[in-house]
Scaffold this active site. Structure first.
Site, PDB file in Angstrom:
ATOM      1  N   HIS A 151      18.508  36.709   2.242  1.00 16.76           N
ATOM      2  CA  HIS A 151      17.738  36.328   3.427  1.00 16.76           C
ATOM      3  C   HIS A 151      18.526  36.661   4.687  1.00 16.76           C
ATOM      4  N   ASP A 168      14.391  62.120  26.505  1.00 13.41           N
ATOM      5  CA  ASP A 168      14.505  61.602  25.142  1.00 13.41           C
ATOM      6  C   ASP A 168      15.878  60.963  25.010  1.00 13.41           C
ATOM      7  N   TRP A 183      26.128  35.499   3.001  1.00 16.84           N
ATOM      8  CA  TRP A 183      26.133  36.792   3.707  1.00 16.84           C
ATOM      9  C   TRP A 183      27.544  37.126   4.172  1.00 16.84           C
ATOM     10  N   SER A 237      24.613  53.719  10.056  1.00 20.67           N
ATOM     11  CA  SER A 237      23.401  53.788  10.867  1.00 20.67           C
ATOM     12  C   SER A 237      23.615  53.137  12.231  1.00 20.67           C
ATOM     13  N   SER A 238      24.206  51.949  12.219  1.00 20.72           N
ATOM     14  CA  SER A 238      24.405  51.240  13.483  1.00 20.72           C
ATOM     15  C   SER A 238      25.344  51.986  14.406  1.00 20.72           C
ATOM     16  N   HIS A 265      31.658  37.619  14.583  1.00 19.38           N
ATOM     17  CA  HIS A 265      31.310  36.942  15.818  1.00 19.38           C
ATOM     18  C   HIS A 265      30.706  37.887  16.855  1.00 19.38           C
ATOM     19  N   GLU A 311      29.124  40.339  16.231  1.00 15.54           N
ATOM     20  CA  GLU A 311      27.805  40.626  15.665  1.00 15.54           C
ATOM     21  C   GLU A 311      26.742  39.647  16.169  1.00 15.54           C
ATOM     22  N   TYR A 342      26.623  38.211  18.959  1.00 19.59           N
ATOM     23  CA  TYR A 342      26.270  38.565  20.337  1.00 19.59           C
ATOM     24  C   TYR A 342      25.529  39.886  20.399  1.00 19.59           C
ATOM     25  N   SER A 366      15.572  38.900  30.909  1.00 19.82           N
ATOM     26  CA  SER A 366      15.836  39.193  32.321  1.00 19.82           C
ATOM     27  C   SER A 366      14.834  40.180  32.906  1.00 19.82           C
ATOM     28  N   HIS A 379      36.684  30.629  15.149  1.00 19.41           N
ATOM     29  CA  HIS A 379      35.958  29.357  15.201  1.00 19.41           C
ATOM     30  C   HIS A 379      35.034  29.182  13.993  1.00 19.41           C
ATOM     31  N   HIS A 380      34.884  30.232  13.209  1.00 12.07           N
ATOM     32  CA  HIS A 380      34.115  30.092  11.972  1.00 12.07           C
ATOM     33  C   HIS A 380      34.991  29.600  10.834  1.00 12.07           C
ATOM     34  N   THR A 407      27.542  32.344  29.786  1.00 17.40           N
ATOM     35  CA  THR A 407      26.195  32.121  29.277  1.00 17.40           C
ATOM     36  C   THR A 407      25.444  31.170  30.198  1.00 17.40           C
ATOM     37  N   LYS A 418      24.054  32.897  33.112  1.00 19.54           N
ATOM     38  CA  LYS A 418      22.788  33.572  32.836  1.00 19.54           C
ATOM     39  C   LYS A 418      21.627  32.585  32.889  1.00 19.54           C
ATOM     40  N   ARG A 436      25.431  23.029   3.621  1.00 17.16           N
ATOM     41  CA  ARG A 436      24.537  24.179   3.548  1.00 17.16           C
ATOM     42  C   ARG A 436      24.737  24.880   2.206  1.00 17.16           C
TER      43      ARG A 436
HETATM   44  C1  HEA Z   1      18.133  36.686  12.431  1.00 16.48           C
HETATM   45  C2  HEA Z   1      18.430  36.008  11.445  1.00 16.48           C
HETATM   46  C3  HEA Z   1      17.620  34.954  10.768  1.00 16.48           C
HETATM   47  C4  HEA Z   1      16.272  34.627  10.848  1.00 16.48           C
HETATM   48  C5  HEA Z   1      15.208  35.299  11.683  1.00 16.48           C
HETATM   49  C6  HEA Z   1      16.080  33.522   9.967  1.00 16.48           C
HETATM   50  C7  HEA Z   1      14.837  32.908   9.753  1.00 16.48           C
HETATM   51  C8  HEA Z   1      14.644  31.817   8.928  1.00 16.48           C
HETATM   52  N1  HEA Z   1      15.589  31.168   8.174  1.00 16.48           N
HETATM   53 FE1  HEA Z   1      17.541  31.720   7.992  1.00 16.48          FE
HETATM   54  N2  HEA Z   1      19.479  32.267   7.818  1.00 16.48           N
HETATM   55  C9  HEA Z   1      20.121  33.232   8.533  1.00 16.48           C
HETATM   56  C10 HEA Z   1      19.559  34.056   9.478  1.00 16.48           C
HETATM   57  C11 HEA Z   1      18.217  34.041   9.832  1.00 16.48           C
HETATM   58  N3  HEA Z   1      17.266  33.180   9.367  1.00 16.48           N
HETATM   59  C12 HEA Z   1      21.512  33.285   8.171  1.00 16.48           C
HETATM   60  C13 HEA Z   1      22.565  34.224   8.763  1.00 16.48           C
HETATM   61  C14 HEA Z   1      21.701  32.308   7.198  1.00 16.48           C
HETATM   62  C15 HEA Z   1      23.003  31.939   6.484  1.00 16.48           C
HETATM   63  C16 HEA Z   1      23.038  32.521   5.124  1.00 16.48           C
HETATM   64  C17 HEA Z   1      24.239  32.111   4.375  1.00 16.48           C
HETATM   65  O1  HEA Z   1      24.502  30.912   4.271  1.00 16.48           O
HETATM   66  O2  HEA Z   1      24.923  32.987   3.865  1.00 16.48           O
HETATM   67  C18 HEA Z   1      20.408  31.674   7.013  1.00 16.48           C
HETATM   68  C19 HEA Z   1      20.185  30.611   6.145  1.00 16.48           C
HETATM   69  C20 HEA Z   1      19.021  29.884   6.089  1.00 16.48           C
HETATM   70  C21 HEA Z   1      18.878  28.630   5.420  1.00 16.48           C
HETATM   71  C22 HEA Z   1      19.997  27.887   4.717  1.00 16.48           C
HETATM   72  C23 HEA Z   1      20.085  28.322   3.321  1.00 16.48           C
HETATM   73  C24 HEA Z   1      21.213  27.674   2.622  1.00 16.48           C
HETATM   74  O3  HEA Z   1      22.160  27.233   3.264  1.00 16.48           O
HETATM   75  O4  HEA Z   1      21.142  27.644   1.390  1.00 16.48           O
HETATM   76  C25 HEA Z   1      17.575  28.235   5.566  1.00 16.48           C
HETATM   77  C26 HEA Z   1      17.013  26.986   5.035  1.00 16.48           C
HETATM   78  O5  HEA Z   1      16.127  26.451   5.548  1.00 16.48           O
HETATM   79  C27 HEA Z   1      16.913  29.248   6.340  1.00 16.48           C
HETATM   80  C28 HEA Z   1      15.581  29.227   6.696  1.00 16.48           C
HETATM   81  C29 HEA Z   1      14.986  30.158   7.542  1.00 16.48           C
HETATM   82  C30 HEA Z   1      13.568  30.151   7.850  1.00 16.48           C
HETATM   83  C31 HEA Z   1      12.562  29.189   7.302  1.00 16.48           C
HETATM   84  C32 HEA Z   1      13.369  31.188   8.723  1.00 16.48           C
HETATM   85  C33 HEA Z   1      12.052  31.571   9.335  1.00 16.48           C
HETATM   86  O6  HEA Z   1      12.193  31.742  10.718  1.00 16.48           O
HETATM   87  C34 HEA Z   1      11.467  32.783   8.707  1.00 16.48           C
HETATM   88  C35 HEA Z   1      10.068  33.002   9.192  1.00 16.48           C
HETATM   89  C36 HEA Z   1       9.394  34.231   8.649  1.00 16.48           C
HETATM   90  C37 HEA Z   1       8.616  34.261   7.580  1.00 16.48           C
HETATM   91  C38 HEA Z   1       8.420  33.065   6.740  1.00 16.48           C
HETATM   92  C39 HEA Z   1       7.953  35.528   7.140  1.00 16.48           C
HETATM   93  C40 HEA Z   1       6.475  35.351   7.087  1.00 16.48           C
HETATM   94  C41 HEA Z   1       5.926  35.882   5.837  1.00 16.48           C
HETATM   95  C42 HEA Z   1       4.838  35.363   5.238  1.00 16.48           C
HETATM   96  C43 HEA Z   1       4.187  34.127   5.704  1.00 16.48           C
HETATM   97  C44 HEA Z   1       4.193  35.992   4.125  1.00 16.48           C
HETATM   98  C45 HEA Z   1       4.911  35.854   2.882  1.00 16.48           C
HETATM   99  C46 HEA Z   1       4.893  37.156   2.243  1.00 16.48           C
HETATM  100  C47 HEA Z   1       4.948  37.344   0.933  1.00 16.48           C
HETATM  101  C48 HEA Z   1       5.071  36.230  -0.040  1.00 16.48           C
HETATM  102  C49 HEA Z   1       4.886  38.738   0.409  1.00 16.48           C
HETATM  103  N4  HEA Z   1      17.808  30.231   6.644  1.00 16.48           N
HETATM  104  C1  HEA Z   2      22.581  34.962  18.311  1.00 17.75           C
HETATM  105  C2  HEA Z   2      23.458  34.377  17.653  1.00 17.75           C
HETATM  106  C3  HEA Z   2      24.449  33.337  18.128  1.00 17.75           C
HETATM  107  C4  HEA Z   2      24.789  32.927  19.396  1.00 17.75           C
HETATM  108  C5  HEA Z   2      24.272  33.429  20.722  1.00 17.75           C
HETATM  109  C6  HEA Z   2      25.778  31.913  19.229  1.00 17.75           C
HETATM  110  C7  HEA Z   2      26.385  31.252  20.285  1.00 17.75           C
HETATM  111  C8  HEA Z   2      27.445  30.371  20.153  1.00 17.75           C
HETATM  112  N1  HEA Z   2      27.972  29.917  18.975  1.00 17.75           N
HETATM  113 FE1  HEA Z   2      27.296  30.348  17.120  1.00 17.75          FE
HETATM  114  N2  HEA Z   2      26.827  30.999  15.250  1.00 17.75           N
HETATM  115  C9  HEA Z   2      25.896  31.954  14.935  1.00 17.75           C
HETATM  116  C10 HEA Z   2      25.128  32.672  15.823  1.00 17.75           C
HETATM  117  C11 HEA Z   2      25.223  32.549  17.209  1.00 17.75           C
HETATM  118  N3  HEA Z   2      26.008  31.687  17.892  1.00 17.75           N
HETATM  119  C12 HEA Z   2      25.812  32.115  13.515  1.00 17.75           C
HETATM  120  C13 HEA Z   2      24.899  33.089  12.777  1.00 17.75           C
HETATM  121  C14 HEA Z   2      26.713  31.227  12.963  1.00 17.75           C
HETATM  122  C15 HEA Z   2      26.983  30.916  11.498  1.00 17.75           C
HETATM  123  C16 HEA Z   2      27.486  32.007  10.672  1.00 17.75           C
HETATM  124  C17 HEA Z   2      27.650  31.550   9.267  1.00 17.75           C
HETATM  125  O1  HEA Z   2      28.570  30.761   9.002  1.00 17.75           O
HETATM  126  O2  HEA Z   2      26.832  31.946   8.406  1.00 17.75           O
HETATM  127  C18 HEA Z   2      27.346  30.551  14.095  1.00 17.75           C
HETATM  128  C19 HEA Z   2      28.355  29.608  13.940  1.00 17.75           C
HETATM  129  C20 HEA Z   2      29.083  29.099  14.990  1.00 17.75           C
HETATM  130  C21 HEA Z   2      30.292  28.350  14.825  1.00 17.75           C
HETATM  131  C22 HEA Z   2      30.983  28.025  13.500  1.00 17.75           C
HETATM  132  C23 HEA Z   2      30.472  26.770  12.953  1.00 17.75           C
HETATM  133  C24 HEA Z   2      30.994  26.478  11.606  1.00 17.75           C
HETATM  134  O3  HEA Z   2      30.775  27.255  10.682  1.00 17.75           O
HETATM  135  O4  HEA Z   2      31.647  25.442  11.471  1.00 17.75           O
HETATM  136  C25 HEA Z   2      30.725  28.009  16.085  1.00 17.75           C
HETATM  137  C26 HEA Z   2      31.948  27.241  16.390  1.00 17.75           C
HETATM  138  O5  HEA Z   2      32.485  27.283  17.406  1.00 17.75           O
HETATM  139  C27 HEA Z   2      29.763  28.578  17.027  1.00 17.75           C
HETATM  140  C28 HEA Z   2      29.852  28.465  18.403  1.00 17.75           C
HETATM  141  C29 HEA Z   2      29.002  29.099  19.297  1.00 17.75           C
HETATM  142  C30 HEA Z   2      29.142  29.002  20.742  1.00 17.75           C
HETATM  143  C31 HEA Z   2      30.141  28.177  21.491  1.00 17.75           C
HETATM  144  C32 HEA Z   2      28.163  29.807  21.264  1.00 17.75           C
HETATM  145  C33 HEA Z   2      27.932  30.060  22.749  1.00 17.75           C
HETATM  146  O6  HEA Z   2      27.747  31.424  22.993  1.00 17.75           O
HETATM  147  C34 HEA Z   2      26.774  29.285  23.300  1.00 17.75           C
HETATM  148  C35 HEA Z   2      26.779  29.294  24.805  1.00 17.75           C
HETATM  149  C36 HEA Z   2      25.549  28.705  25.410  1.00 17.75           C
HETATM  150  C37 HEA Z   2      25.429  27.486  25.981  1.00 17.75           C
HETATM  151  C38 HEA Z   2      26.557  26.518  25.978  1.00 17.75           C
HETATM  152  C39 HEA Z   2      24.129  27.017  26.554  1.00 17.75           C
HETATM  153  C40 HEA Z   2      23.845  27.443  27.969  1.00 17.75           C
HETATM  154  C41 HEA Z   2      24.892  27.064  28.933  1.00 17.75           C
HETATM  155  C42 HEA Z   2      24.699  26.240  29.981  1.00 17.75           C
HETATM  156  C43 HEA Z   2      23.390  25.630  30.277  1.00 17.75           C
HETATM  157  C44 HEA Z   2      25.854  26.045  30.888  1.00 17.75           C
HETATM  158  C45 HEA Z   2      26.443  24.703  30.943  1.00 17.75           C
HETATM  159  C46 HEA Z   2      26.948  24.244  29.653  1.00 17.75           C
HETATM  160  C47 HEA Z   2      28.117  23.614  29.456  1.00 17.75           C
HETATM  161  C48 HEA Z   2      29.225  23.553  30.419  1.00 17.75           C
HETATM  162  C49 HEA Z   2      28.319  22.908  28.151  1.00 17.75           C
HETATM  163  N4  HEA Z   2      28.786  29.223  16.331  1.00 17.75           N
HETATM  164 CU   LIG Z   3      30.929  32.901  16.232  1.00 21.54          CU
END
Ligand code: HEA
Ligand code: HEA
Ligand SMILES: [Cu+2]
Ligand code: CUA
Lengths: 531, 294, 265
Positions: free
Chosen positions: A81, A110, A146, A173-174, A257, A259, A261, A272, A306-307, A332, A335, A454
């Site tokens: 997923h 292009d 993942w 590709s990327s 990380h 990634e 962003y 924007s 931080h992860h 952030t 923004k 999780r």
């Molecule tokens: C961009 C990234 C992205 C997006 C968009 C989503 C979208 C969603 N994610 Fe996920 N998710 C992750 C990135 C993302 N996730 C990541 C990085 C993890 C961590 C994995 C890990 O632990 O390694 C995670 C893990 C994760 C978990 C935790 C799993 C676990 O810890 O075991 C869960 C549980 O609720 C979840 C739920 C969902 C749901 C309900 C959506 C929904 O928003 C999805 C909505 C879309 C649909 C549901 C599609 C609609 C389709 C149909 C209605 C038709 C069905 C079709 C057929 C049957 C052919 N996600």
């Molecule tokens: C689009 C993706 C995205 C973005 C934008 C962010 C944004 C941020 N993330 Fe997140 N993060 C993920 C995707 C993302 N993260 C994913 C996928 C994981 C889990 C991966 C995995 O384990 O599978 C993760 C996990 C993750 C962890 C690890 C948690 C753990 O495993 O224990 C941490 C810890 O520091 C963290 C921190 C942050 C912080 C500080 C920001 C900051 O950039 C947020 C900044 C924004 C704000 C704070 C709000 C707006 C600000 C204001 C309104 C200003 C005033 C605010 C203050 C002064 C407080 N993230």
């Molecule tokens: Cu991070």
């Protein structure tokens, strides 16, 4: 257009004719719009496949006890997923948008390297065929998350090399896609378009592309080491040989990380673009927005650990990564404040793109706040690897990145297709999505705080209630997306004719609105002049 | 809009190829190559065959794709903007390669400064050694507390590796001379010095191969020699692979020079390869210092 | 249950962490009220449909500076208590006893250093039965479903317990929410954490790092006993089974205060 050339390559040089006939148009495409379209349709397909997997997860978690799948299969679903959503849905969608919009916005005919552009795209279907293929080989699909942490990821069966090579292909590709974006922006801008006159979406993509080039090769290196540890006896990640499993985590998150962003900076760009249009007011603090984006990108390279606060790092390391991570809240925040200031004293109307952008503003910020909480090391000792983290990143990824993509689609679809879409349905799609996404992910904060780990297919009964709510939200959200697919395809097939400006707010600025809807096959044959 | 009437004035417009089969052929070939490799690793007999076929198609793709580009270039379809695109593209491609190597240098750095000292009872995870209860001492080179792969010796820096350093540095000079020659239009000098560069490149690869044979046969230094062997062979191996690729690229360019391609102002392909060559050169310096010497 | 928040826990560290959690939470809530308030105000007040006329300003350096400085100040305010707590957490010295915990797929091994006591701790039988696919058993009918083990870790109340963590196979993480501590158990390396439980009781947690098929099924249960009961439990254990001697003694471990602790001074 006759040429004096006698070379065989000359015959297809710059003809003004439109697209090639038949399937060849797509297979051999060099046109940025055709490739952009393919990217986005591919991404939509992947979104549904990845979403279907999420629904398997949510269905199993609907109640305590194991009802539907084997734990191993559950882990495969979680892993796949995430891989599919990140590498198959969100990233290609943004690349597709870059393909469509960057040449239009900088006034280019292009992308700079059209053939390589096609290569970037066509690798993807093969990469994902390979990735999805793992589900059908002995040992099944990847089930170690993942993040592919060793030694667990080494326990995979025949799918192991397929996973590694699929990641290599996606990386290739990327990287090629990112090179193309950079070159297009740096080299193909219309005369007069200085860097600080570029549309903000172009800026955010430029910076994203730098991130991509810097970190995708690192991911490739990391998985290569996994591969050689598995098959060729190296010991990068084995203590017995002097390596360390945690070393993988450092390398992975040095990629991972930035990634995240990569998945949000283009979203910032889209928002924007949209907010000024429907606020009928110029973007507030353009320069500050650019600098903030650059600061976020820079900081993203020095926060990766931080992860991994629970792996047992030296104290100084934990302090450093905590402070650096917290700092990201500052740019952030800049923004968020600038977007708010753009709306302030505007004249706001609520077309579907704006609705999604507003929803993004609120819900992304909530995701940012939980991110900030995670950055506080002692608190992260509690939050880490619980549903609080899952809630955090879905808030930034789904109502963050994915909503920005919906907003972009609703903003530019009329430009792309020449047709308006069904506004009523789109608004319905918006409300359903916004409501259900919160039903789906908000309770996960509570679950995490209450202590639900999780990546588990079954949980103790104290977590039952919120899980049920969350699962209901998941199905509601998922089904609502069928509406999105319907609206998009209906819009491609026909509908009310769109004007060149599309939005009558008088605001949409940018070169794309000077072209017809849909734009001519070769976007800007002659470069426009930008004052 | 009109194009210049002579075949040798570059086009005014940015050249956008109309359509091309090569990217798709390339995707298929990559898929077959890595798919075959995966099958091979999974002990399927068809694996090597699939991989070979994929690789053959890949070579075919390169020939076809670059052939098309060369024809277009020699047909003067490319203006300065296209040339700039190629240059920027090449530069960022090289940067991505730098980051690929950075992952492995990072692994080396981490192993030497963190994991090995910890295993030897120093720093944050000092208890590791106490609980393991052996007398492993942190040192470099090492094959870890498990003595993985058995005792080994390391290749002394100031033997073959120093010679190889000299060879690569010299080749950096010869290619620069060739570059000046192409700019001043001295084709004789160009051909000779480019040829020399290629010879030095292949000599380097040959000596590196000798070194590996030596390592395996006399030093018991293998890919499986713990973390030292892992980092040593992965870094030098990927570098050697890149040198080989670079040398082949030089060879292609050399043939093009012999055929009279390129002009003093219009020779991106030459420069791109030259940059690549400098890149493998610089990586080697990093290797020499951090892998062999320190 | 409809729990919303993190429980407070029974150790000083967990209370500190909980305090920190609430502090940052409320700061975020306040910022949210300000920011969302502003957004909602703009959305409601400046509606095109209500004839709002757009202004035309597009930047203000002063504003940018203000909303850069204020968040920085807020962050500093959060970082200071966080750093203080972190230093405390990392100080594992002067413990009263040491337990070595080893993760296995999918169980825990507990070894009491210097005590010749060692045993495995696995998911309780009734939970294990109920959690099988289509077992037909309603999880609600199983007491402490998935959070019960055959042999819990037993420690005395009010004593600083130092836990050394390692793993036999893949990475696991040992976590008891009520103690506020979670740490990875990594094969080939040793990590450490400490806790001092203030009240006797049974505290439950789970493995918190994905470790394969049965990751969800290796709970952590700690039975905190009054000193006397603990002593008699320990005596009973020693009399009972033959335990493998642990490689190191608590004494050597205690003397080798690692750099983290030193840095914490
Ligand atoms: C961009 C990234 C992205 C997006 C968009 C989503 C979208 C969603 N994610 Fe996920 N998710 C992750 C990135 C993302 N996730 C990541 C990085 C993890 C961590 C994995 C890990 O632990 O390694 C995670 C893990 C994760 C978990 C935790 C799993 C676990 O810890 O075991 C869960 C549980 O609720 C979840 C739920 C969902 C749901 C309900 C959506 C929904 O928003 C999805 C909505 C879309 C649909 C549901 C599609 C609609 C389709 C149909 C209605 C038709 C069905 C079709 C057929 C049957 C052919 N996600
Ligand atoms: C689009 C993706 C995205 C973005 C934008 C962010 C944004 C941020 N993330 Fe997140 N993060 C993920 C995707 C993302 N993260 C994913 C996928 C994981 C889990 C991966 C995995 O384990 O599978 C993760 C996990 C993750 C962890 C690890 C948690 C753990 O495993 O224990 C941490 C810890 O520091 C963290 C921190 C942050 C912080 C500080 C920001 C900051 O950039 C947020 C900044 C924004 C704000 C704070 C709000 C707006 C600000 C204001 C309104 C200003 C005033 C605010 C203050 C002064 C407080 N993230
Ligand atoms: Cu991070
Ligand atoms: Cu052990 Cu998860």
């Amino acid at each position: 257009m006759a040429h004096a050339h006698t070379h065989d390559a000359a015959h297809d040089h710059h003809d003004d004719h439109g697209p090639a006939k038949g399937i060849g148009r797509w297979l051999f495409a060099t046109n940025h719009k055709d490739i952009g379209t393919m990217y986005m349709l591919f991404s939509l397909l992947m979104f549904f496949i990845g979403g279907a997997m999420a629904l398997v997860i949510r269905a199993e978690l609907f109640q305590p006890g194991m009802q539907l799948v084997d734990p191993m299969f559950f882990n495969q679903m979680t892993t796949m997923h995430a891989l599919i959503m990140i590498f198959g849905a969100v990233m290609p969608a943004f690349v597709g948008l870059a393909n469509w919009m960057i040449p239009l916005q900088v006034g280019a005919p292009d992308m700079a390297l059209p053939r390589m552009n096609n290569f970037s795209f066509w690798i993807l279907p093969f990469a994902f065929t390979m990735l999805l293929g793992t589900l059908f080989v002995p040992g099944g699909g990847p089930a170690g998350g993942w993040t592919m942490y060793p030694p667990l990821s080494q326990q995979l069966g025949d799918g192991f090399p397929m996973l590694i090579f699929a990641v290599h292909l996606m990386g290739a590709s990327s990287i090629m896609g990112a090179i193309n974006v950079i070159v297009t922006i740096m080299n193909m801008r219309a005369p007069g378009m200085s860097l600080l006159k570029m549309p903000i979406f172009v800026w955010t993509w430029l910076i994203t592309a730098y991130l991509l080039i810097a970190v995708m090769p690192v991911l490739a290196g990391a998985v290569t080491m996994l591969l050689t540890d598995h098959y060729f006896g190296t010991t990068f990640f084995e203590a017995a040989g002097g390596g360390d499993p945690v070393m993988f985590q450092h390398i992975f998150w040095f990629f991972g990380h930035p990634e995240v962003y990569i998945m949000i900076l283009p979203a910032f760009g889209i928002v924007s673009e949209i907010i000024p249009t429907f606020s009928r007011k110029p973007l507030f603090g353009y320069d500050a927005m650019v600098y903030a984006t650059a600061s976020i990108a820079f900081l993203s390279f020095i926060v990766w650990a931080h992860h991994m606060f629970t792996v047992g790092m030296p104290l100084a390391g934990q302090m450093f990564f905590m402070l650096a991570t917290m700092l990201i809240a500052v740019p952030t925040g800049v923004k968020v404040f600038n977007w708010t200031a753009t709306m302030f004293k505007g004249s706001i109307s609520f077309e579907p793109p704006m609705l999604f952008a507003i929803s993004f503003l609120f819900l992304f910020t909530i995701g940012g706040f939980s991110g900030l909480m995670l950055a506080i090391v002692p608190a992260d000792f509690q939050y880490h690897d619980t549903y609080f983290v899952v809630a955090h990143f879905h808030y930034v990824l789904v109502p963050g990145a994915v909503f920005s993509l919906m907003a972009a689609a609703y903003y530019w679809l009329p430009k792309w297709t020449g047709h308006m879409y069904n506004m009523k349905l789109a608004k319905a799609h918006f409300w359903l999505s916004t409501i259900f996404v919160n039903v789906l992910f908000f309770p996960q904060h509570f679950l995490g705080l209450a202590g639900m780990p999780r990546r588990i297919p079954d949980y103790s009964t104290q977590f039952a209630d919120w899980n049920m709510i969350s699962s209901i939200g998941a199905f509601g959200f998922g089904l609502s997306q069928l509406l999105f697919a319907y609206i998009v395809f209906a819009c491609i097939r026909g509908g009310e004719k769109a004007t060149d400006k599309v939005w009558d707010s008088g605001r949409p600025h940018g070169l794309e609105w000077t072209l017809s809807s849909p734009p001519p096959y070769h976007s800007f044959e002659t470069a426009p002049e930008v004052k | 809009m009109a194009h210049a009437t002579t075949t040798h004035a570059p086009s005014e417009k940015y050249y956008v190829p109309h359509s091309s089969p090569w990217p798709l052929v390339g995707s298929v070939s990559l898929f077959l190559t890595v798919g075959g490799a995966a099958m091979w690793l999974n002990h399927s007999n068809a694996g090597p065959w699939v991989m070979t076929i994929g690789f053959a198609i890949l070579l075919f793709m390169f020939a076809g794709w670059f052939g098309a580009v060369i024809r277009e270039s020699e047909g003067r379809l490319y203006n300065d903007a296209v040339d700039r695109s190629f240059r920027m593209g090449m530069m960022w491609f090289i940067f991505s390669e730098v980051m690929f190597f950075a992952a492995f240098f990072g692994a080396l750095w981490y192993a030497r400064n963190f994991s090995v000292p910890w295993l030897g009872g120093e720093g944050t995870r000092a208890l590791t050694k106490i609980l393991r209860g052996d007398n492993y001492e942190a040192a470099w080179p090492t094959d870890g507390p498990g003595d993985v792969g058995g005792d080994f010796d390391v290749i002394p820096a100031f033997g073959l590796p120093a010679i190889n350093t000299a060879i690569l540095l010299t080749s950096g000079v010869t290619i620069t001379i060739a570059h000046h020659a192409i700019k001043s239009g001295s084709r004789g000098v160009l051909n000779v010095f480019l040829g020399l560069t290629i010879a030095l490149g292949f000599l380097f690869v040959y000596l590196q191969g000798m070194e590996y044979v030596e390592a395996y046969q006399h030093y018991n230094l293998k890919l499986t020699s713990g973390i030292y062997g892992s980092t040593f062979f992965m870094l030098t191996g990927f570098h050697g692979f890149h040198v080989t690729m670079g040398a082949i690229m030089l060879l292609v360019i050399w043939f093009r020079c012999l055929k009279g391609h390129f002009t003093p102002t219009h020779h991106f392909a030459f420069e791109g390869v030259a940059w690549y060559w400098h890149f493998v050169d610089v990586v080697w310096l990093g290797l020499f210092v951090f892998v062999y010497w320190l | 249950a409809w729990e919303l928040n993190m429980p407070v826990g029974v150790t000083e560290l967990s209370r500190d962490i909980h305090g920190l959690h609430m502090l940052i939470f409320w700061i975020c809530v306040l910022i949210a009220i300000a920011v969302f308030g502003m957004m909602i105000y703009s959305i409601v007040k400046f509606r095109h449909s209500q004839g709002a006329v757009p202004a035309n300003f597009d930047h203000s350096t002063k504003a940018e500076i203000v909303w850069t400085i204020i968040p920085v100040a807020i962050l500093v305010g959060m970082a200071i208590p966080a750093a203080a707590t972190l230093v405390k957490i990392e100080d594992t010295r002067d413990s009263d006893m040491t337990v070595k915990v080893t993760g296995y797929q999918w169980k825990w091994q507990y070894e009491y250093l210097d005590q010749d006591v060692s045993f495995f701790s696995t998911l309780a039988r009734d939970s294990d039965h109920a959690r099988q696919l289509d077992s037909g058993v309603d999880p609600n009918s199983v007491e402490n479903y998935l959070l019960e083990v055959d042999n819990p870790l037993v420690v005395p109340v009010g004593k600083k317990v130092r836990v050394l963590l390692t793993s036999h196979d893949v990475i696991h993480a040992w976590w008891v929410p009520a103690f506020g501590m979670k740490k990875d158990a990594i094969p080939g390396f040793v990590n450490e954490l400490w806790f001092r439980a203030d009240e006797p009781g049974i505290y439950r947690g789970q493995c918190a790092e994905l470790c394969g098929r049965d990751h969800a099924f290796m709970p952590v249960v700690v039975n905190v006993l009054p000193q006397q009961e603990y002593d008699s439990w320990l005596a009973q254990q020693k009399g009972g089974e033959q335990a493998a001697p642990a490689a190191a003694s608590a004494q050597t471990v205690e003397n080798a205060a690692p750099a983290t602790a030193a840095a914490a001074e």
